[in-house]
Design a protein around this motif. Structure first.
Motif, short mmCIF file in Angstrom:
data_model
loop_
_atom_site.label_atom_id
_atom_site.label_comp_id
_atom_site.label_asym_id
_atom_site.label_seq_id
_atom_site.Cartn_x
_atom_site.Cartn_y
_atom_site.Cartn_z
N LYS A 353 72.05 -7.23 76.63
CA LYS A 353 71.90 -7.62 75.23
C LYS A 353 72.15 -9.12 75.04
CE LYS A 353 73.05 -3.16 73.13
NZ LYS A 353 73.97 -2.42 72.23
N ALA A 354 73.11 -9.65 75.79
CA ALA A 354 73.38 -11.09 75.72
C ALA A 354 72.19 -11.89 76.22
CB ALA A 354 74.63 -11.44 76.53
N ASN A 355 71.52 -11.38 77.27
CA ASN A 355 70.33 -12.08 77.79
C ASN A 355 69.20 -12.09 76.76
OD1 ASN A 355 71.33 -12.86 80.31
ND2 ASN A 355 70.83 -10.88 81.24
N ILE A 356 69.09 -11.00 75.98
CA ILE A 356 68.08 -10.98 74.91
C ILE A 356 68.42 -12.03 73.86
CG2 ILE A 356 67.09 -9.62 73.04
CD1 ILE A 356 67.45 -7.14 74.77
N LYS A 357 69.68 -12.10 73.47
CA LYS A 357 70.10 -13.11 72.49
C LYS A 357 69.83 -14.52 72.99
CE LYS A 357 71.78 -10.46 69.21
NZ LYS A 357 71.19 -10.48 67.83
N ILE A 358 70.09 -14.75 74.29
CA ILE A 358 69.84 -16.07 74.86
C ILE A 358 68.35 -16.40 74.78
CG2 ILE A 358 69.81 -17.38 77.02
CD1 ILE A 358 72.43 -15.96 77.76
N ALA A 359 67.51 -15.42 75.14
CA ALA A 359 66.06 -15.64 75.10
C ALA A 359 65.58 -15.91 73.68
CB ALA A 359 65.33 -14.44 75.70
N GLU A 360 66.13 -15.18 72.71
CA GLU A 360 65.74 -15.40 71.31
C GLU A 360 66.20 -16.78 70.82
OE1 GLU A 360 65.80 -10.74 69.76
OE2 GLU A 360 67.55 -12.03 69.47
N THR A 361 67.38 -17.19 71.25
CA THR A 361 67.86 -18.54 70.89
C THR A 361 66.99 -19.61 71.52
OG1 THR A 361 70.12 -17.70 70.73
CG2 THR A 361 69.84 -20.08 70.91
N ASP A 362 66.59 -19.38 72.78
CA ASP A 362 65.69 -20.34 73.44
C ASP A 362 64.38 -20.48 72.68
OD1 ASP A 362 67.50 -20.89 75.43
OD2 ASP A 362 66.63 -19.50 76.89
N GLN A 363 63.89 -19.37 72.11
CA GLN A 363 62.65 -19.44 71.33
C GLN A 363 62.86 -20.27 70.07
OE1 GLN A 363 61.19 -16.08 69.02
NE2 GLN A 363 59.19 -16.27 70.01
N LYS A 364 64.01 -20.10 69.42
CA LYS A 364 64.30 -20.89 68.22
C LYS A 364 64.39 -22.38 68.56
CE LYS A 364 66.85 -17.11 65.98
NZ LYS A 364 68.18 -16.64 65.53
N ILE A 365 64.99 -22.68 69.71
CA ILE A 365 65.08 -24.08 70.14
C ILE A 365 63.68 -24.64 70.40
CG2 ILE A 365 65.87 -25.60 71.99
CD1 ILE A 365 68.31 -23.75 72.29
N ALA A 366 62.85 -23.84 71.09
CA ALA A 366 61.48 -24.28 71.39
C ALA A 366 60.68 -24.48 70.11
CB ALA A 366 60.79 -23.27 72.30
N LEU A 367 60.89 -23.60 69.12
CA LEU A 367 60.20 -23.75 67.83
C LEU A 367 60.61 -25.04 67.13
CD1 LEU A 367 58.44 -22.69 65.53
CD2 LEU A 367 60.42 -21.37 64.72
N ALA A 368 61.93 -25.31 67.11
CA ALA A 368 62.41 -26.54 66.48
C ALA A 368 61.86 -27.78 67.18
CB ALA A 368 63.94 -26.57 66.48
N LYS A 369 61.80 -27.73 68.51
CA LYS A 369 61.25 -28.86 69.27
C LYS A 369 59.77 -29.05 68.96
CE LYS A 369 62.28 -29.29 73.59
NZ LYS A 369 62.49 -28.92 75.02
N TYR A 370 59.03 -27.95 68.83
CA TYR A 370 57.60 -28.03 68.54
C TYR A 370 57.37 -28.63 67.16
CZ TYR A 370 52.73 -26.48 68.07
OH TYR A 370 51.36 -26.43 67.90
N GLU A 371 58.12 -28.15 66.17
CA GLU A 371 57.97 -28.67 64.82
C GLU A 371 58.36 -30.15 64.76
OE1 GLU A 371 58.82 -24.53 62.31
OE2 GLU A 371 60.44 -25.97 62.64
N LYS A 372 59.42 -30.53 65.49
CA LYS A 372 59.83 -31.94 65.52
C LYS A 372 58.76 -32.79 66.21
CE LYS A 372 62.47 -35.58 65.32
NZ LYS A 372 63.71 -35.65 66.09
N ALA A 373 58.14 -32.25 67.25
CA ALA A 373 57.08 -32.99 67.94
C ALA A 373 55.90 -33.25 67.02
CB ALA A 373 56.63 -32.23 69.19
N ILE A 374 55.55 -32.26 66.20
CA ILE A 374 54.45 -32.43 65.25
C ILE A 374 54.80 -33.51 64.23
CG2 ILE A 374 53.13 -31.32 63.41
CD1 ILE A 374 53.35 -28.71 64.96
N GLN A 375 56.02 -33.44 63.69
CA GLN A 375 56.45 -34.42 62.70
C GLN A 375 56.49 -35.83 63.30
OE1 GLN A 375 60.20 -32.80 61.42
NE2 GLN A 375 59.28 -31.35 59.98
N SER A 376 56.99 -35.94 64.53
CA SER A 376 57.07 -37.25 65.19
C SER A 376 55.68 -37.81 65.44
CB SER A 376 57.84 -37.13 66.51
OG SER A 376 59.18 -36.73 66.29
N ALA A 377 54.76 -36.95 65.85
CA ALA A 377 53.39 -37.41 66.11
C ALA A 377 52.74 -37.91 64.82
CB ALA A 377 52.57 -36.27 66.71
N PHE A 378 52.97 -37.17 63.73
CA PHE A 378 52.41 -37.57 62.43
C PHE A 378 52.97 -38.93 62.01
CE2 PHE A 378 50.07 -36.36 58.72
CZ PHE A 378 50.68 -37.02 57.67
N ARG A 379 54.27 -39.12 62.22
CA ARG A 379 54.89 -40.40 61.84
C ARG A 379 54.36 -41.55 62.68
NH1 ARG A 379 60.39 -43.07 63.80
NH2 ARG A 379 60.12 -45.01 62.66
#
Length: 465
Positions: A353-379
């Motif tokens: 169960k902890a490994n699932i939580k880690i994987a879900e957190t990794d997805q949230k981190i990847a999502l935040a990085k992707y959204e930040k990359a889009i914003q940075s590119a636009f700027r």
């Protein structure tokens, strides 16, 4: 129907039922992207984006184009990125192979005592054949998700190499321009030094005949030494720019490919169309890499969830077995075996169960990085377009400033020679004229750097390099 046949039929039906019901991919769905960027860039740049052009179509200076080509063939960072792709490609191949059974030659010999047959007489057993190691039946999609994650990591690495390539095109262009404008500043400093020496000699003569005090002479000497310092500084910058070019190119840049005169332009483009913000997702490799990493994170969630279910593996062998080595390959000694095995940890203290939580957190981190990359590119695009929109006005104003300060210096010098003004007025006018000319060179370099920055920020046409 015999009892064994009934059991076998039940086992087959149960296995097929599990396969049909459980062959469900547990990969997490792609999360919604909320980058909150406007639908248009800050500057009106209608038309086909310049990112679709290769650098050979975009760059107009043939010397610069050759230096870029040398860089793409020899740069060590680009080589490292290529090796990283090869490494991740093999990792993907390994995960892909995990979906297939591993078969190998096996053989063995054993001597043992069987208490149920003859406890006083050891027996020998010889065996040879083909064996299949534990092959996981991917009912829960764990192996498939691991393969998908490896594939997306491979694609992300490819995009990372393309991002390195775009940066190299930009960096080598700017280093080449640094060399050109360091040379231009050196020429200006040498001309200024000559003018300062002339003024120094004039003041020296006026001091020797008693027209002026020693103060103007010392002021002129200060200007001479300042100009000499500038000459030495720009000579240093020229060598440093050459060193950087050699490092980026991964190879000494031939002297005939270095700029030897004032740069008029570096590109064929006049309009610098940026297209739509949505085009960035197709042309910017760093955004593609971030998207692949987000997909890989979703696949890892599926693999982690699959570990909550039993791991069903299949092992088997076929070949010959005998109690006598000389009879091993005789008719009637053919043997085979096949059977499943199930592994399901009952108490793991919450590890899965902890490994699932880690994987879900990794997805949230990847999502935040992707959204930040889009914003940075636009700027980055908007910043480059904002500079481009007003650089012409700044250059026109600076050219008028150069003309005015030059005229002021000439008038001040004439009034000083006529004895109307002091030498301090000449020095002030001279410094202003020199600073204005340096400012003009800086703005011209900024204009060219801005052109390559727009090209880089939009994606640089990497697909056609």
């Amino acid at each position: 129907m015999s009892k064994s046949a009934t059991v076998s039929r039940g086992l087959v039906i149960s296995t097929l039922s599990i396969a049909l019901v459980a062959c469900v991919n547990m990969q997490a769905p792609q999360p919604a992207i909320t980058s909150h960027i406007p639908h248009n860039f800050s500057q009106n740049t209608s038309g086909k984006t310049i990112a679709e052009q290769s650098y050979k179509e975009f760059i107009s200076n043939p010397k610069l184009a050759q230096v870029i080509e040398i860089t793409l063939n020899n740069n060590r960072d680009l080589r490292t990125a290529t090796f990283n792709i090869e490494r991740v490609q093999q990792e993907y191949q390994i995960t892909k192979n995990s979906q297939l059974p591993t078969i190998g030659v096996m053989g063995g010999a054993a001597r043992q005592v069987d208490p149920s047959i003859n406890p006083n007489n050891p027996a020998s057993t010889f065996q040879v054949g083909l064996g299949m190691t534990a092959y996981e039946l991917d009912f829960w999609g764990r192996v498939q998700n691991l393969k998908d994650a490896a594939l997306n990591n491979y694609l992300a690495t490819q995009s990372a190499k393309e991002a390195v390539q775009i940066s190299l095109i930009s960096n080598v262009t700017q280093a080449w321009l640094n060399y050109a404008f360091a040379q231009a500043n050196l020429n200006l400093a040498e001309q200024t030094l000559k003018t300062q020496l002339d003024s120094y000699h004039l003041n020296k003569k006026r001091f020797e005949v008693g027209i002026d005090s020693e103060v103007p002479l010392k002021q002129a000497q200060i200007s001479v030494e300042t100009a000499r310092n500038d000459v030495a500084t720009y000579k240093t910058q020229i060598q440093q720019a050459k060193n950087l070019l050699d490092l980026l190119a991964g190879h000494p840049v031939p002297q005939n490919l270095l700029p030897d005169h004032t740069i008029q332009n570096i590109t064929f483009e006049k309009t610098f169309a940026a297209g739509l913000p949505s085009d960035l997702l197709n042309h910017r490799p760093d955004l593609k890499a971030a998207e692949y990493e987000l997909r890989a994170a979703g696949a890892n969630i599926g693999a982690a969830k699959a570990r909550m279910f039993p791991t069903i593996s299949l092992t088997g062998s076929t070949g010959y077995a005998s109690s006598e080595l000389k009879d091993l390959f005789k008719t009637g000694n053919f043997a085979w075996s096949i059977g499943p095995s199930v592994d399901l940890p009952i108490f793991d203290w919450g590890t899965r169960k902890a490994n699932i939580k880690i994987a879900e957190t990794d997805q949230k981190i990847a999502l935040a990085k992707y959204e930040k990359a889009i914003q940075s590119a636009f700027r980055e695009v908007n910043d480059a377009l904002a500079t481009h929109a007003h650089i012409g006005e700044r250059l026109d104003a600076q050219r008028r400033l150069v003309s005015a300060t030059d005229a002021t210096y000439k008038l001040s010098m004439a009034r000083y020679r006529a004895g109307v003004d002091s030498y301090f007025t000449v020095l002030d006018a001279q410094r202003s004229a020199y600073a204005a000319q340096q400012g003009l060179l800086a703005l011209e370099q900024m204009k060219f750097n801005n052109q390559i920055e727009i090209y880089k920020a939009l994606g640089g046409g990497i697909s056609k390099v």
